[in-house]
Design a protein around this motif. Structure first.
Motif, PDB file in Angstrom:
ATOM      1  N   LYS A   1     105.676  82.923  -3.863  1.00 17.54           N
ATOM      2  CA  LYS A   1     104.714  83.493  -2.913  1.00 17.54           C
ATOM      3  C   LYS A   1     103.296  83.181  -3.358  1.00 17.54           C
ATOM      4  O   LYS A   1     102.907  83.444  -4.489  1.00 17.54           O
ATOM      5  N   GLY A   2     102.503  82.598  -2.460  1.00 18.75           N
ATOM      6  CA  GLY A   2     101.107  82.349  -2.742  1.00 18.75           C
ATOM      7  C   GLY A   2     100.807  81.117  -3.565  1.00 18.75           C
ATOM      8  O   GLY A   2      99.642  80.883  -3.902  1.00 18.75           O
ATOM      9  N   VAL A   3     101.809  80.305  -3.874  1.00 16.23           N
ATOM     10  CA  VAL A   3     101.585  79.119  -4.714  1.00 16.23           C
ATOM     11  C   VAL A   3     102.230  77.891  -4.075  1.00 16.23           C
ATOM     12  O   VAL A   3     103.436  77.892  -3.781  1.00 16.23           O
ATOM     13  N   ILE A   4     101.438  76.859  -3.866  1.00 17.62           N
ATOM     14  CA  ILE A   4     101.924  75.576  -3.360  1.00 17.62           C
ATOM     15  C   ILE A   4     101.473  74.483  -4.318  1.00 17.62           C
ATOM     16  O   ILE A   4     100.313  74.458  -4.749  1.00 17.62           O
ATOM     17  N   PHE A   5     102.379  73.591  -4.652  1.00 15.45           N
ATOM     18  CA  PHE A   5     102.079  72.462  -5.543  1.00 15.45           C
ATOM     19  C   PHE A   5     102.499  71.179  -4.828  1.00 15.45           C
ATOM     20  O   PHE A   5     103.635  71.062  -4.368  1.00 15.45           O
ATOM     21  N   THR A   6     101.566  70.208  -4.735  1.00 22.07           N
ATOM     22  CA  THR A   6     101.790  69.021  -3.910  1.00 22.07           C
ATOM     23  C   THR A   6     101.570  67.736  -4.701  1.00 22.07           C
ATOM     24  O   THR A   6     100.434  67.274  -4.845  1.00 22.07           O
ATOM     25  N   PRO A   7     102.629  67.117  -5.248  1.00 21.67           N
ATOM     26  CA  PRO A   7     102.488  65.766  -5.806  1.00 21.67           C
ATOM     27  C   PRO A   7     102.165  64.785  -4.675  1.00 21.67           C
ATOM     28  O   PRO A   7     102.638  64.948  -3.537  1.00 21.67           O
ATOM     29  N   LEU A   8     101.361  63.741  -4.976  1.00 22.25           N
ATOM     30  CA  LEU A   8     100.944  62.842  -3.912  1.00 22.25           C
ATOM     31  C   LEU A   8     100.625  61.447  -4.429  1.00 22.25           C
ATOM     32  O   LEU A   8     100.403  61.234  -5.629  1.00 22.25           O
ATOM     33  N   PHE A   9     100.608  60.525  -3.481  1.00 22.48           N
ATOM     34  CA  PHE A   9     100.265  59.125  -3.746  1.00 22.48           C
ATOM     35  C   PHE A   9      99.227  58.702  -2.715  1.00 22.48           C
ATOM     36  O   PHE A   9      99.402  58.934  -1.517  1.00 22.48           O
ATOM     37  N   GLU A  10      98.120  58.112  -3.165  1.00 22.17           N
ATOM     38  CA  GLU A  10      97.070  57.617  -2.273  1.00 22.17           C
ATOM     39  C   GLU A  10      96.910  56.115  -2.468  1.00 22.17           C
ATOM     40  O   GLU A  10      97.046  55.606  -3.591  1.00 22.17           O
ATOM     41  N   TYR A  11      96.627  55.417  -1.368  1.00 21.27           N
ATOM     42  CA  TYR A  11      96.416  53.971  -1.461  1.00 21.27           C
ATOM     43  C   TYR A  11      95.205  53.588  -0.613  1.00 21.27           C
ATOM     44  O   TYR A  11      95.130  53.924   0.572  1.00 21.27           O
ATOM     45  N   TYR A  12      94.259  52.888  -1.250  1.00 20.08           N
ATOM     46  CA  TYR A  12      93.030  52.433  -0.592  1.00 20.08           C
ATOM     47  C   TYR A  12      93.098  50.925  -0.370  1.00 20.08           C
ATOM     48  O   TYR A  12      93.242  50.166  -1.336  1.00 20.08           O
ATOM     49  N   ILE A  13      93.011  50.507   0.884  1.00 21.91           N
ATOM     50  CA  ILE A  13      92.908  49.087   1.222  1.00 21.91           C
ATOM     51  C   ILE A  13      91.450  48.795   1.576  1.00 21.91           C
ATOM     52  O   ILE A  13      90.875  49.446   2.438  1.00 21.91           O
ATOM     53  N   HIS A  14      90.858  47.846   0.873  1.00 21.50           N
ATOM     54  CA  HIS A  14      89.433  47.531   1.012  1.00 21.50           C
ATOM     55  C   HIS A  14      88.570  48.752   0.686  1.00 21.50           C
ATOM     56  O   HIS A  14      87.908  49.313   1.570  1.00 21.50           O
ATOM     57  N   PRO A  15      88.556  49.203  -0.576  1.00 25.76           N
ATOM     58  CA  PRO A  15      87.701  50.341  -0.939  1.00 25.76           C
ATOM     59  C   PRO A  15      86.260  50.113  -0.502  1.00 25.76           C
ATOM     60  O   PRO A  15      85.737  49.000  -0.583  1.00 25.76           O
ATOM     61  N   ASN A  16      85.626  51.173  -0.036  1.00 21.61           N
ATOM     62  CA  ASN A  16      84.259  51.119   0.482  1.00 21.61           C
ATOM     63  C   ASN A  16      84.122  50.132   1.633  1.00 21.61           C
ATOM     64  O   ASN A  16      83.029  49.652   1.932  1.00 21.61           O
ATOM     65  N   ALA A  17      85.256  49.806   2.275  1.00 20.76           N
ATOM     66  CA  ALA A  17      85.300  48.852   3.392  1.00 20.76           C
ATOM     67  C   ALA A  17      84.881  47.446   2.970  1.00 20.76           C
ATOM     68  O   ALA A  17      84.448  46.646   3.802  1.00 20.76           O
ATOM     69  N   GLN A  18      85.039  47.106   1.686  1.00 26.11           N
ATOM     70  CA  GLN A  18      84.634  45.804   1.161  1.00 26.11           C
ATOM     71  C   GLN A  18      85.844  44.949   0.816  1.00 26.11           C
ATOM     72  O   GLN A  18      86.754  45.393   0.116  1.00 26.11           O
ATOM     73  N   TYR A  19      85.821  43.693   1.264  1.00 21.29           N
ATOM     74  CA  TYR A  19      86.913  42.795   0.976  1.00 21.29           C
ATOM     75  C   TYR A  19      86.826  42.223  -0.436  1.00 21.29           C
ATOM     76  O   TYR A  19      87.789  41.609  -0.921  1.00 21.29           O
ATOM     77  N   ASN A  20      85.686  42.401  -1.107  1.00 18.07           N
ATOM     78  CA  ASN A  20      85.554  41.877  -2.463  1.00 18.07           C
ATOM     79  C   ASN A  20      85.999  42.876  -3.523  1.00 18.07           C
ATOM     80  O   ASN A  20      85.866  42.609  -4.717  1.00 18.07           O
ATOM     81  N   LEU A  21      86.530  44.030  -3.111  1.00 14.84           N
ATOM     82  CA  LEU A  21      87.061  45.010  -4.049  1.00 14.84           C
ATOM     83  C   LEU A  21      88.580  45.064  -3.946  1.00 14.84           C
ATOM     84  O   LEU A  21      89.138  45.030  -2.845  1.00 14.84           O
ATOM     85  N   ARG A  22      89.234  45.160  -5.093  1.00 20.22           N
ATOM     86  CA  ARG A  22      90.696  45.250  -5.110  1.00 20.22           C
ATOM     87  C   ARG A  22      91.170  46.555  -4.471  1.00 20.22           C
ATOM     88  O   ARG A  22      90.511  47.586  -4.563  1.00 20.22           O
ATOM     89  N   ASP A  23      92.345  46.488  -3.859  1.00 23.44           N
ATOM     90  CA  ASP A  23      92.984  47.705  -3.381  1.00 23.44           C
ATOM     91  C   ASP A  23      93.246  48.629  -4.567  1.00 23.44           C
ATOM     92  O   ASP A  23      93.377  48.180  -5.709  1.00 23.44           O
ATOM     93  N   ALA A  24      93.316  49.919  -4.294  1.00 19.50           N
ATOM     94  CA  ALA A  24      93.498  50.903  -5.364  1.00 19.50           C
ATOM     95  C   ALA A  24      94.629  51.853  -5.013  1.00 19.50           C
ATOM     96  O   ALA A  24      94.741  52.313  -3.873  1.00 19.50           O
ATOM     97  N   ALA A  25      95.451  52.141  -6.001  1.00 17.27           N
ATOM     98  CA  ALA A  25      96.544  53.102  -5.848  1.00 17.27           C
ATOM     99  C   ALA A  25      96.323  54.254  -6.828  1.00 17.27           C
ATOM    100  O   ALA A  25      95.916  54.037  -7.977  1.00 17.27           O
ATOM    101  N   LEU A  26      96.586  55.477  -6.362  1.00 15.69           N
ATOM    102  CA  LEU A  26      96.370  56.658  -7.193  1.00 15.69           C
ATOM    103  C   LEU A  26      97.564  57.593  -7.097  1.00 15.69           C
ATOM    104  O   LEU A  26      98.193  57.718  -6.040  1.00 15.69           O
ATOM    105  N   LEU A  27      97.880  58.233  -8.222  1.00 16.12           N
ATOM    106  CA  LEU A  27      98.834  59.332  -8.257  1.00 16.12           C
ATOM    107  C   LEU A  27      98.066  60.609  -8.533  1.00 16.12           C
ATOM    108  O   LEU A  27      97.038  60.602  -9.222  1.00 16.12           O
ATOM    109  N   GLY A  28      98.561  61.715  -8.005  1.00 18.56           N
ATOM    110  CA  GLY A  28      97.864  62.969  -8.249  1.00 18.56           C
ATOM    111  C   GLY A  28      98.656  64.161  -7.780  1.00 18.56           C
ATOM    112  O   GLY A  28      99.852  64.067  -7.470  1.00 18.56           O
TER     113      GLY A  28
END
Length: 484
Positions: free
Chosen positions: A449-476
């Protein structure tokens, strides 16, 4: 480095504690869309009952379950006082290496992890119960925010990896909003005024913060493309009126004075600066929605359409004073006398499972901004939220979201010209900004009761909308604890 990021999570006492409880205790009814700050969007997303009364009365307050039963809370609620306290914490760590280089900006990029969060307090007072003022209530929220966000480590400044970052002023207590609301004719008319967060009522949904990334949580980021739009945890003076001509339709509008620097420390560090000396214009939103309930009352949907006008002059993102390129001429930007934004937001529950509040819900929407003044010309999003698909875990939720952001063509063309001239770029860019995609996949575990825990995965394609930056993957992971 991949192992180091995972090690941060595995060594965390939070991680071990939550999962040990998860496998040993049953679930209770709570979802992430009932945390502090979601009450305004919950109200606007709740159609009138089938046989609604016309009696003037205060709308029901948000009442999420808490980790500890508190007799004092029950005693206060009976007397019209609703006091909530919670904490939301968000961790994200990159499992991919960033782009490195020798040009300014690139040399600071690194692979790492971050943690951000907030503690919040909400006070709702039903003055009908407390003092006999029929239909009148007041609402107040304060927060304290801490930590930082990981996306800037790999060059992204468009979408935070942890939404609970920024805007809190780095103070112990920051006022989010404080306003009064009169509800008339059984909820058919509601009038509110005070210090308000416009985007808590307009272009809002309590479903957005089932996710952590800032392109989606709180509200799709395109709706606050301008710093003149007050979104949680920022607020301005405001007035809003909402009417429900029929039970499943509402129309609302308002006027919100634009306060220069609402997200800047020098003006709104604590949120308690009320003098209005920095008002430079106004924002005027309008929104209507159809909120049907299909499947014999088990499949709710929300179909929202809205627009807003900003009266304050803003700089053109391409033209100079003589309608040439400001980047090429070096002259001052052209000024636009006003700007605007529009949105369409749809969500529909497609399936209903046995447990109350469970089911599969689909979301999609489009935000389209003034192409002459915006950074994000438009943003398109989609999401699936599947709650209670496991019979043994009726309040766990599986979620997937995707946002696509298109940068205004004037911004892209100006940045290309500035690069040719060897000059620095706006928006923390280290290359031409064009478009970006942010995805998130998560699993929200109702621990106790009252506690939620959420493992997650995020993926960025063209960080900052720039094609000269690598895609980034994050766990959290994201945690939410409702104390009272």
């Amino acid at each position: 480095m991949h192992l180091r990021v995972l090690g941060y999570a595995l060594k965390s006492s939070w991680f071990v504690w939550f999962f040990s409880i998860f496998v040993s205790l049953p679930a209770f009814a709570q979802v992430m869309d009932r945390d502090i700050g979601s009450a305004p969007s919950q109200l606007v997303s709740t159609p009138l009952p089938v046989h609604a009364s016309r009696e003037t009365t205060v709308a029901a307050f948000s009442h999420p379950e808490a980790i500890v039963s508190n007799p004092l809370s029950g005693w206060l609620r009976k007397r019209g006082i609703n006091f909530l306290v919670d904490n939301t914490n968000e961790f994200a760590g990159a499992i991919t290496k960033p782009t490195r280089g020798t040009t300014p900006g690139f040399e600071n990029y690194k692979q790492g992890a971050s943690n951000a969060g907030q503690y919040a307090m909400q006070l709702d007072v039903d003055w009908e119960k407390l003092a006999g003022l029929r239909g009148f209530a007041t609402h107040m929220i304060t927060v304290g925010r801490y930590g930082t966000t990981a996306n800037r480590m790999f060059g992204d400044w468009l979408n935070h990896a942890s939404e609970d970052y920024g805007g809190g002023g780095n103070v112990v207590v920051h006022l989010v909003y404080m306003y009064g609301e009169e509800t008339l004719y059984g909820g058919r008319l509601a009038i509110a005024a005070g210090r308000m967060s416009e985007i808590s009522d307009f272009a809002a949904s309590p479903l957005f913060c089932n996710f952590q990334n800032g392109s989606f949580c709180g509200r799709p980021k395109g709706i606050t493309d301008t710093n003149f739009d007050a979104g949680y945890p920022a607020a301005t003076w405001g007035f809003r009126v909402r009417g429900r001509p029929v039970r499943s339709v509402y129309v609302q509008t308002g006027v919100y004075p634009i306060e220069n620097g609402i997200y800047q420390v020098y003006q709104h560090r604590t949120g308690f600066k009320f003098n209005g000396a920095n008002i430079i214009g106004y924002a005027a939103p309008i929104e209507t929605a159809w909120e049907p309930v299909f499947g014999h009352g088990t499949l709710p949907g929300h179909y929202k359409f809205g627009a807003q006008l900003f009266s304050t002059p803003q700089t053109d993102n391409y033209y100079d004073l003589y309608d040439g390129s400001y980047a090429e001429s070096g002259l001052a930007h052209k000024k636009r006398s006003a700007s605007w934004s529009t949105w369409v937001m749809l969500d529909q529950q497609l399936l209903h499972y046995r447990a109350k509040g469970s089911g599969l819900t689909a979301m999609t929407g489009l935000i389209y901004n003034d192409p002459h003044t915006s950074l994000r010309r438009y943003l398109v999003y989609g999401a699936l939220i599947n709650r209670g698909f496991l019979t043994s875990r009726p309040y766990d939720t599986l979620g997937f979201s995707l946002t696509y952001t298109k940068i205004a063509s004037g911004v892209s063309r100006s940045e290309a010209a500035l690069i040719r001239k060897g000059q620095s770029l706006p928006n923390h860019a280290t290359g031409v900004q064009q478009d970006a995609v942010v995805m998130e996949f998560n699993y929200a575990i109702h621990v106790v009761k009252g506690v939620i825990f959420t493992p997650l995965f995020e993926y960025y394609i063209h960080p900052n909308a720039q094609y000269n930056l690598r895609d980034a993957a994050l766990l959290g992971f994201k945690s939410h604890i409702q104390f009272m």
